[in-house]
Design an enzyme around this catalytic site. Sequence first.
Site, PDB file in Angstrom:
ATOM      1  N   PRO A  23      73.067 153.631  29.300  1.00 38.21           N
ATOM      2  CA  PRO A  23      73.548 154.910  29.826  1.00 38.21           C
ATOM      3  C   PRO A  23      73.160 155.130  31.286  1.00 38.21           C
ATOM      4  CG  PRO A  23      72.457 155.199  27.712  1.00 38.21           C
ATOM      5  CD  PRO A  23      72.191 153.803  28.162  1.00 38.21           C
ATOM      6  N   GLU A  24      74.167 155.254  32.134  1.00 39.56           N
ATOM      7  CA  GLU A  24      73.972 155.689  33.516  1.00 39.56           C
ATOM      8  C   GLU A  24      74.702 157.028  33.644  1.00 39.56           C
ATOM      9  OE1 GLU A  24      74.942 152.540  36.300  1.00 39.56           O
ATOM     10  OE2 GLU A  24      74.410 151.016  34.831  1.00 39.56           O
TER      11      GLU A  24
ATOM     12  N   LYS B 196      69.945 160.891  34.872  1.00 40.76           N
ATOM     13  CA  LYS B 196      70.282 160.301  33.577  1.00 40.76           C
ATOM     14  C   LYS B 196      69.589 161.029  32.426  1.00 40.76           C
ATOM     15  CE  LYS B 196      70.478 155.773  35.806  1.00 40.76           C
ATOM     16  NZ  LYS B 196      69.822 154.457  35.879  1.00 40.76           N
TER      17      LYS B 196
ATOM     18  N   ARG C 112      65.785 142.112  38.011  1.00 42.49           N
ATOM     19  CA  ARG C 112      67.060 142.599  37.475  1.00 42.49           C
ATOM     20  C   ARG C 112      68.200 141.707  37.940  1.00 42.49           C
ATOM     21  NH1 ARG C 112      64.361 144.371  34.589  1.00 42.49           N
ATOM     22  NH2 ARG C 112      63.489 146.438  34.349  1.00 42.49           N
TER      23      ARG C 112
END
Length: 302
Positions: free
Chosen positions: A2-3, A59, A291
């Site tokens: 979820p962003e 968020k 990342r």
Amino acid sequence: MPELPEVETTVRGLRNKIIGRKIKGVWTDWPKYFKNSSKEEFKDCVIGEKIEGIERKGKNILFILSKEKILLVHMKMTGHFLVGKWEERKGVDKVYNKKWEDEKWIPESRTGKMMDPKNRFIRLIFYLNNNQMLALSDMRRFAKVICGAKEEILNSRDLDLGVDPLSKDFSFEVFKNILSNRRKRIKTLLMDQKIISGIGNIYSDEVLWRAKIHPLTPSNEIKEDKVRVLHQEIINILRRAVKLGGTSTDDFRDPNGIKGRYGRELDVYQKDGEKCKRCGGEITRIKIGGRSARFCPKCQKK
DNA sequence: ACAATATCCTGCGAGC
DNA sequence: TGCTCGCAGGATATTG
């Protein structure tokens, strides 16, 4: 993952369904969700309160409760909320049909009987009046759930966030200043919630591809014309993704259990090895601070 | 000021 | 078939 668009989709979905409802009970098998309190303290905080509003901050989801309290939830990587009445949602219903006071009862959904396997991992349930339930599916148990006094939550470090890219405050001037005052790598900067709130790995890859910017470029070295494009693409892509209910490359579902439709419009995220749609170069993956960043080395030069 | 790494977790697919 | 291993990444803490 979820962003901003996924959280916004969740918030809008929840608003339609559970505003005005009262929290009657709580079930969980993972008390670690309640970072700064015990399960009992958490229950004392939320039970009996009415859900008066639901808002998004970066968020984070804020449930505005009666008695000047706020329930803050961060879904982190695999969390998503599901709302159902017991007639509609097997698995979850059964819980309600059983006695929800029984902490030891394991939701049948966890045995994999629900239609969508991604909705299987229900770890937290709020029982509402009107036979409704608000369930948090969260495979990897990373979510954060906090209840507290309104002032305390609003001033907490959890909400110490940068500008929201879909707000009026996110002007070109503001964005330009943010970039020119630092020399952080642009990919890292875009994902830093204390600078800009709401962008994560998916959308940072996408906006940088659109603006033809290499993810490792120091932010203050980006030429003004590209800053302008980047600013506009952040707004365009996030708006478009909100419109399509977010991206569901993996776990994400809206409160009805429905997948987001932005996934089919992705240009680079998880496209390693594929050809760049713009120049035919090969989409490459590199590690930035542990990342993955995907980009096209041919048309996204430093 | 910035960067890298470990931590929290668990499912999934690859490779042996 | 069944194991191990690396990977996924949101945020924070720690170390460089």
